[in-house]
Design a protein around this motif. Sequence first.
Motif, PDB file in Angstrom:
ATOM      1  N   MET A 153    -125.744  53.829 -16.825  1.00 36.21           N
ATOM      2  CA  MET A 153    -125.709  53.075 -16.078  1.00 36.21           C
ATOM      3  C   MET A 153    -124.156  52.595 -16.519  1.00 36.21           C
ATOM      4  N   GLU A 154    -123.786  51.511 -17.575  1.00 35.83           N
ATOM      5  CA  GLU A 154    -123.056  50.760 -18.002  1.00 35.83           C
ATOM      6  C   GLU A 154    -121.719  51.928 -17.966  1.00 35.83           C
ATOM      7  N   GLU A 155    -122.125  52.910 -18.942  1.00 29.83           N
ATOM      8  CA  GLU A 155    -120.781  54.021 -18.265  1.00 29.83           C
ATOM      9  C   GLU A 155    -119.817  54.463 -16.683  1.00 29.83           C
ATOM     10  N   ILE A 156    -120.925  54.295 -16.388  1.00 34.06           N
ATOM     11  CA  ILE A 156    -120.468  54.693 -14.645  1.00 34.06           C
ATOM     12  C   ILE A 156    -119.114  53.704 -14.531  1.00 34.06           C
ATOM     13  N   GLU A 157    -119.767  52.391 -14.579  1.00 40.26           N
ATOM     14  CA  GLU A 157    -119.360  50.731 -14.140  1.00 40.26           C
ATOM     15  C   GLU A 157    -117.928  50.921 -15.226  1.00 40.26           C
ATOM     16  N   LYS A 158    -118.286  51.508 -16.890  1.00 38.68           N
ATOM     17  CA  LYS A 158    -116.806  51.812 -16.826  1.00 38.68           C
ATOM     18  C   LYS A 158    -115.746  52.229 -16.727  1.00 38.68           C
ATOM     19  N   ILE A 159    -116.325  53.451 -16.329  1.00 36.07           N
ATOM     20  CA  ILE A 159    -115.408  54.042 -15.385  1.00 36.07           C
ATOM     21  C   ILE A 159    -115.207  53.766 -14.068  1.00 36.07           C
ATOM     22  N   GLN A 160    -115.801  53.386 -12.899  1.00 34.47           N
ATOM     23  CA  GLN A 160    -115.524  52.711 -12.118  1.00 34.47           C
ATOM     24  C   GLN A 160    -114.720  51.155 -12.075  1.00 34.47           C
ATOM     25  N   ASN A 161    -114.306  50.714 -13.307  1.00 30.07           N
ATOM     26  CA  ASN A 161    -113.311  49.767 -13.709  1.00 30.07           C
ATOM     27  C   ASN A 161    -112.497  50.146 -13.944  1.00 30.07           C
ATOM     28  N   PHE A 162    -112.014  50.878 -14.118  1.00 18.66           N
ATOM     29  CA  PHE A 162    -110.794  51.864 -15.169  1.00 18.66           C
ATOM     30  C   PHE A 162    -110.391  53.053 -13.841  1.00 18.66           C
ATOM     31  N   ILE A 163    -110.816  52.967 -12.627  1.00 17.62           N
ATOM     32  CA  ILE A 163    -110.759  54.107 -11.763  1.00 17.62           C
ATOM     33  C   ILE A 163    -110.309  52.916 -10.767  1.00 17.62           C
ATOM     34  N   ASN A 164    -110.440  51.890 -10.598  1.00 21.46           N
ATOM     35  CA  ASN A 164    -110.437  50.403  -9.714  1.00 21.46           C
ATOM     36  C   ASN A 164    -109.144  49.878 -10.353  1.00 21.46           C
ATOM     37  N   MET A 165    -109.121  49.938 -11.974  1.00 17.16           N
ATOM     38  CA  MET A 165    -107.447  49.548 -12.272  1.00 17.16           C
ATOM     39  C   MET A 165    -106.538  50.731 -12.065  1.00 17.16           C
ATOM     40  N   ILE A 166    -106.898  51.981 -12.435  1.00 21.11           N
ATOM     41  CA  ILE A 166    -105.384  53.342 -12.051  1.00 21.11           C
ATOM     42  C   ILE A 166    -104.943  52.351  -9.935  1.00 21.11           C
ATOM     43  N   ASN A 167    -106.369  52.319  -9.407  1.00 22.95           N
ATOM     44  CA  ASN A 167    -106.028  51.986  -8.262  1.00 22.95           C
ATOM     45  C   ASN A 167    -104.890  51.094  -7.549  1.00 22.95           C
ATOM     46  N   THR A 168    -105.940  50.029  -7.989  1.00 25.54           N
ATOM     47  CA  THR A 168    -104.590  49.003  -7.810  1.00 25.54           C
ATOM     48  C   THR A 168    -103.654  49.272  -8.744  1.00 25.54           C
ATOM     49  N   GLY A 198    -118.401  58.804 -25.785  1.00 20.75           N
ATOM     50  CA  GLY A 198    -119.646  59.853 -25.666  1.00 20.75           C
ATOM     51  C   GLY A 198    -119.876  59.866 -23.940  1.00 20.75           C
ATOM     52  N   ILE A 199    -118.725  59.650 -23.573  1.00 17.90           N
ATOM     53  CA  ILE A 199    -119.702  59.181 -21.780  1.00 17.90           C
ATOM     54  C   ILE A 199    -119.758  60.795 -21.636  1.00 17.90           C
ATOM     55  N   GLN A 200    -120.057  60.272 -20.189  1.00 13.89           N
ATOM     56  CA  GLN A 200    -120.469  62.179 -19.848  1.00 13.89           C
ATOM     57  C   GLN A 200    -119.009  62.276 -19.321  1.00 13.89           C
ATOM     58  N   GLN A 201    -119.700  64.200 -19.549  1.00 12.16           N
ATOM     59  CA  GLN A 201    -117.454  65.045 -19.387  1.00 12.16           C
ATOM     60  C   GLN A 201    -117.472  64.827 -18.007  1.00 12.16           C
ATOM     61  N   ASP A 202    -119.024  64.207 -16.748  1.00 10.15           N
ATOM     62  CA  ASP A 202    -118.031  64.524 -15.463  1.00 10.15           C
ATOM     63  C   ASP A 202    -117.804  63.720 -15.168  1.00 10.15           C
ATOM     64  N   LEU A 203    -117.940  63.179 -15.465  1.00 14.96           N
ATOM     65  CA  LEU A 203    -117.265  61.069 -15.058  1.00 14.96           C
ATOM     66  C   LEU A 203    -115.613  60.964 -16.094  1.00 14.96           C
ATOM     67  N   ILE A 204    -116.153  61.812 -16.993  1.00 16.36           N
ATOM     68  CA  ILE A 204    -114.640  61.429 -17.827  1.00 16.36           C
ATOM     69  C   ILE A 204    -113.557  62.569 -17.198  1.00 16.36           C
TER      70      ILE A 204
END
Length: 91
Positions: free
Chosen positions: A1-16, A57-63
Motif C-alpha cells: 500500500m505504501e508503494e501505491i501512495e509513493k507513486i500516487q504522490n509522484f504522479i500528483n506532483m507531475i500533474n501539479t 522494487g516497487i511493482q513494475q505495473d506501477l512504474i
Amino acid sequence: MEEIEKIQNFINMINTQSSNSKEYQKMEIEELSTEIREAIKFQQESFQRIEEFESNGIQQDLIKYAKMICKNTIEREILKIQEVYLKKNWK
C-alpha cells in the motif's frame, strides 16, 4: 500500500507541475528558453526518481504507469513551449 501512495504522490506532483501552465504566448524568447530548460530538467529529475522506484522494487505495473504519465505530461508541456518559441523565433 505504501508503494501505491509513493507513486500516487509522484504522479500528483507531475500533474501539479504541468497544471501550472503559464501564458507562454506573452513571454519573450529568453523566458521561453528558460522554461524549456526547466521543463527538461524536471523531466530528467522525474525519470531519476522513477529509476529509484525501480531499484527499490516497487511493482513494475506501477512504474510503467508512472513512466507513461511522466513522459506524456511533461512532453506535452515541452511541446507547448517549443511551439510558441518557434513561432516567435520565426517572426
